[in-house]
Structure formats: structure tokens, C-alpha cells
Design an enzyme around this catalytic site. Structure first.
Site, mmCIF file in Angstrom:
data_model
loop_
_atom_site.group_PDB
_atom_site.id
_atom_site.type_symbol
_atom_site.label_atom_id
_atom_site.label_comp_id
_atom_site.label_asym_id
_atom_site.label_seq_id
_atom_site.Cartn_x
_atom_site.Cartn_y
_atom_site.Cartn_z
ATOM 1 N N LYS A 12 40.760 58.320 37.107
ATOM 2 C CA LYS A 12 40.905 57.183 38.025
ATOM 3 C C LYS A 12 40.677 57.778 39.413
ATOM 4 O O LYS A 12 41.611 58.147 40.134
ATOM 5 C CB LYS A 12 42.288 56.535 37.874
ATOM 6 C CG LYS A 12 42.368 55.185 38.589
ATOM 7 C CD LYS A 12 43.605 54.415 38.155
ATOM 8 C CE LYS A 12 43.877 53.236 39.078
ATOM 9 N NZ LYS A 12 42.856 52.197 39.071
HETATM 10 N N1 PMP Z 1 39.490 49.581 34.667
HETATM 11 C C1 PMP Z 1 39.471 49.777 36.002
HETATM 12 C C2 PMP Z 1 38.161 50.043 36.674
HETATM 13 C C3 PMP Z 1 40.664 49.732 36.736
HETATM 14 O O1 PMP Z 1 40.652 49.920 38.052
HETATM 15 C C4 PMP Z 1 41.875 49.465 36.058
HETATM 16 C C5 PMP Z 1 43.160 49.412 36.840
HETATM 17 N N2 PMP Z 1 43.712 50.699 36.948
HETATM 18 C C6 PMP Z 1 41.851 49.264 34.682
HETATM 19 C C7 PMP Z 1 40.633 49.334 34.014
HETATM 20 C C8 PMP Z 1 43.109 48.971 33.920
HETATM 21 O O2 PMP Z 1 43.935 50.099 33.904
HETATM 22 P P1 PMP Z 1 45.527 49.978 33.791
HETATM 23 O O3 PMP Z 1 45.808 48.978 32.728
HETATM 24 O O4 PMP Z 1 45.952 51.348 33.421
HETATM 25 O O5 PMP Z 1 46.018 49.525 35.106
#
Ligand code: PMP
Length: 295
Positions: free
Chosen positions: A159
Site C-alpha cells: 500500500k
Molecule cells: N484497493 C485499494 C486501491 C485501496 O486503496 C484499498 C483501501 N486500502 C482497498 C483496495 C481495500 O483495502 P482494505 O479493505 O484493506 O482497506
């Protein structure tokens, strides 16, 4: 409603191990993280005094940093505690939590071996990513111009801030055309994810969701899969071609910020939020508030 800029608010931000006044939490313009996107972050939510899946988020932050070749100078337990302390210091029990780690200013070339690694945690009140009206009706999405890159092209499982460049451009283009968000395909042309959430479809009572082999396997995505399987709903993770959307009845996106949000349209395809989307939306809301025993 007037926009309150994020650098001009009251409160406290945790920075490198200590609390600083919100307006004093600054970095220099010659920060490696700003010039070369050597930064990783998290998005978490605290519900009624508890951050949902806190340690899973913190562990992903550390793993994202490792993928970008830097080491966060704290332990997972210290960052977990700092997230909780930052909420408490700001008097919040329901909050969005944003930890970020980045390379500092000691070097400003591509090579940045000796930069100091910084970590900050900011928290704020952020009730829902989408308005209640949008949620009930389902949000409208278009197709994004950019595609999710292959794992040989970018560190797709981190991320990392740099991966959001194509998301912001795509989301802006969507908003200019009156859509709420954009759905991205991957480098092979399969359906991938939105600019900030994962996607699920309903087909014959089963959930179908793209295999996360070139994008984030979101923590919400994993939670929703567990919730659905606990209810006896079949969940199929596979590559999905865009033209298959014609045969799907429901669609919803999931993420920490988005939670579970029904979708009414993706480009030329329409969906009607119905029992499965709405019940999972409801169960997720209960689970994060500990009104439902974990699946
Ligand atoms: N894809 C992207 C590009 C994101 O930014 C997020 C948010 N973090 C997610 C998927 C979903 O991740 P999470 O459920 O861990 O927040």
C-alpha cells in the site's frame, strides 16, 4: 460545507514517537517520500473505541515498507499502541486512522539508503466515504482509463503512495463525468478493483470476486469473504472479464473507507442492490461494531 484543509486543524498528530500540535506536523520540501514516492500508508477505522483489525493493518504497513526496501524504526506493537493513543489524545472513539511512513531528507537522489525513516499517525472524524443516499441506491461508476500494472512492473501488493497516482487521475476523470468512482481493469484486461476498494459481484446466489494477484488483497475483502462463507454463501475468486458483468445481478465495493457499498452501474452494465449486498452491508456494519460474533 466549507472545506477545512487537512493542515489547518486543531488536534494532535503522532510523529516519530511523540505528539505534535496538528499544524506543526510538517515535512521539508526536499523529502524523499515527496519526490520519489518512497512512502507507505494505511487506512483504518475505529468504531466505538476499537480499531477494526488494527494489527492486520499495522502488519501490512510494515510489509509495505519492507517491499519498498525500508524498515520502520518501531515495533508492530508500538505502532498499534500509537494508533490507539492518537485516537484517545484527540478525544475520538469513532475515527478514520491514517498511519504513514516515509523516507526523509538526508538524500534526494534515486538512491536513498541513508535516509531517516519517519512515521506519523493522524486521525479524524470521517463518517462515511459515500453519502447514505448514494449507498442505498448504489454508486455509479465508469471504467478507468488506466489499468492496474503487472507484479513485474510495480510492487502491487504494497500500500504505497506511488500506486495511487493512476487512482487519483482515474477518480478525477470519473467525477468530471458525473460518476462517483472508476472501475479499473488489470494489465491483462480482467476486472481488478476501484480506485480505493475491492469489488464483488453476485451471480446465481454466489459471490464472484477478482483474484488479487496484481492489486491489494484488502482486509475488508478478506473479512467479507469470511462473513459470506459463514452464512453458507459460495465465494468464487477468479479472473473476471468485463463482458461477464452483463450476467451479474448485484455488485458492491468493499474497503476500510468504503465499508460495503452497493454499486448500481459500471460503464454500460447496471446492477440493482438487493438482498445479498444489503445483508452483507448490514453484517459488516455490525461486525466492526462488535454487535456480531466474528465469523
Ligand atoms: N484497493 C485499494 C486501491 C485501496 O486503496 C484499498 C483501501 N486500502 C482497498 C483496495 C481495500 O483495502 P482494505 O479493505 O484493506 O482497506
Amino acid at each position: 460545507m466549507a472545506l477545512v484543509p487537512f493542515d489547518d486543524r486543531d488536534g494532535w498528530i503522532w510523529m516519530d514517537g511523540a505528539f505534535v500540535q496538528w499544524r506543526d506536523a510538517k515535512v521539508h520540501v526536499l523529502t524523499h517520500g515527496l519526490h520519489y514516492a518512497s512512502a507507505v500508508f494505511e487506512g483504518e477505522r475505529m468504531y466505538g473505541g476499537e480499531i477494526f483489525e488494527l494489527t492486520a493493518h499495522t502488519e501490512r504497513l510494515f510489509e509495505s515498507a519492507r517491499i519498498l526496501d525500508f524498515e520502520i524504526p518501531f515495533t508492530v506493537a508500538q505502532i498499534d499502541q500509537a494508533c490507539k493513543d492518537t485516537c484517545a489524545k484527540n478525544g475520538l472513539t469513532d475515527a478514520y486512522v491514517r498511519p504513514i511512513a516515509w523516507r526523509g531528507s538526508e538524500m534526494i537522489g534515486v538512491s536513498a539508503q541513508n535516509t531517516k525513516i519517519h512515521v506519523a499517525i493522524a486521525v479524524w472524524d470521517w463518517p462515511s466515504y459515500f453519502s447514505p443516499e448514494e449507498r442505498a441506491k448504489g454508486i455509479r461508476m465508469c471504467w478507468a482509463k488506466y489499468k492496474r500494472p503487472s507484479p513485474e512492473t510495480e510492487p502491487v501488493h504494497a500500500k504505497a503512495t506511488g500506486l495511487y497516482m493512476i487512482c487519483t487521475i482515474s477518480k478525477h476523470a470519473a467525477e468530471k463525468d458525473g460518476f462517483t468512482d472508476a472501475m479499473m481493469l488489470d494489465y491483462r484486461g480482467y476486472v481488478a478493483e476501484s480506485t480505493g476498494s475491492n469489488v464483488f459481484f453476485v451471480h446465481d446466489g454466489a459471490l464472484h470476486t477478482p483474484t488479487p494477484d496484481c492489486f491489494l488483497n484488502g482486509i475488508t475483502r478478506q473479512t467479507v469473504i469470511k462473513l459470506a462463507r459463514a452464512k453458507g454463501i459460495e465465494v468464487v475468486e477468479r479472473h473476471i472479464k468485463p463482458e461477464e458483468l452483463a450476467g451479474f445481478t448485484e455488485c458492491f465495493v468493499v474497503g476500510t473507507a468504503a465499508e460495503v457499498t452497493p454499486v448500481s452501474q459500471i460503464g454500460e452494465y447496471n446492477f440493482t442492490p438487493a438482498a445479498l449486498s444489503l445483508s452483507l452491508m448490514d453484517e459488516y456494519a455490525k461486525l466492526v461494531r462488535r454487535e456480531l460474533v466474528a465469523a
